[in-house]
Design an enzyme around this catalytic site. Structure first.
Site: not given
Length: 306
Positions: A44, A59, A87, A89, A114, A116, A124, A161, A191, A214
């Site tokens: 990952y 982040d 990731d 974002d 992913h 989001e 984050c 996500r 998340e 996660n």
């Protein structure tokens, strides 16, 4: 036998009824090499780690698509037999930009990404005060990624996500994930879950869609091991802080030793050999393989050794 593309390999893992994909978080070539040497069958690439390692920043949505895609591609290129989940974002903009982001990740050989539902200036998922886009905007992002996948003839796995749990509640979060699956997402990622009961419930409510877990050290979600995650029904579990935390702790220890004593003493293996010396690191990064390749193709750069 022809090499199986990484996305197809990840899809095979997800389809296996008894398999859970366990990924350490890596953020650069060295942490990825360490994880590969231990024998993980998927990695990952953490966005937080990319921000910290490439920019020295938290982040907070400061990385660009090129920061992220380039890092993901470098990691994916170290071993094409090991799928990399990365990731992405928010996709870095509107639908056109999300499609471009997806294309970049595909061209870099990433197996899954992913996307989001936070605003572009995201943070984050285990921080507070997250701001979200509305559901239609989120679904447009997922649809754009799916469209790019189709246009590219790719099998990249799209992970939707949502960070809606913190501010909008469980039902809204599940509604967003179900809509994302309808728009083309393959895996659901809720998340910021705060209880094991929520963790079990999301798997039930999203079935048969595979769910993503996660495990963030110091975060808001209870930590469970891979056996328990499998029993809860998750198909992918990531430990994104594996690289960051280990580097943070080890580098701090070594720097304190140098500052306090004026030197860094060698570490030794059980059989008395220096552990972590310069040649160990170079071998981890492929020194012998590079020398052998040069020899096989007629090169003489390392005729006298390396």
């Amino acid at each position: 036998m022809a090499q199986i593309k990484s996305a197809a390999k990840l899809r095979q893992m997800l389809a296996h009824p008894d398999k859970i994909v366990v990924c350490p978080g890596v953020h650069d070539g060295l942490t990825a090499r360490v994880a590969l040497s231990v024998g993980f069958d998927a990695l990952y690439m953490t966005g937080a780690g990319t921000a910290a390692s490439r920019l020295g920043q938290p982040d907070l949505g400061l990385t660009t698509v090129d920061d992220m895609a380039t890092n993901a591609g470098m990691i994916a290129g170290l071993n094409r037999d090991v799928p990399v989940i990365a990731d992405a974002d928010t996709g870095f903009g509107g639908p056109l930009m999300v499609a471009r982001t997806t294309e970049k990740y595909i061209l870099q050989g990433v197996a899954a990404l992913h996307i989001e539902d936070q605003v572009t200036t995201k943070r984050c998922g285990h921080l507070v005060g997250k701001e979200l886009v509305d559901t239609p905007t989120f679904i447009a992002r997922i649809r754009a990624a799916a469209s790019a996948r189709t246009r590219m003839g790719s099998g990249i796995v799209i992970i939707a996500r949502t960070d809606a749990l913190q501010s909008l509640g469980y039902e809204e979060a599940i509604g967003r994930l179900k809509a994302a699956v309808q728009a083309g997402a393959d895996v659901a990622f809720l998340e910021g879950m705060r209880t094991k009961e929520q963790m079990a419930q999301v798997v039930k409510d999203m079935a048969p869609t595979p769910c993503f877990l996660n495990m963030v050290g110091g975060g808001v979600t209870p930590l469970v091991n891979s056996r328990e995650a499998k029993e809860l029904g998750f198909k992918i579990v990531i430990w994104p802080m594996a690289g960051l935390t280990s580097v943070y702790l080890a580098m701090r220890e070594f720097c304190r030793e140098l500052k306090d004593t004026g030197e860094i003493k060698d570490r030794y293996t059980e059989d008395g050999k220096v552990d972590g010396g310069v040649r160990d690191v170079f071998e981890l990064c492929g020194l012998s393989a590079c020398v052998e390749f040069d020899k096989q193709v007629g090169g003489v750069s390392f005729a006298n050794g390396a």
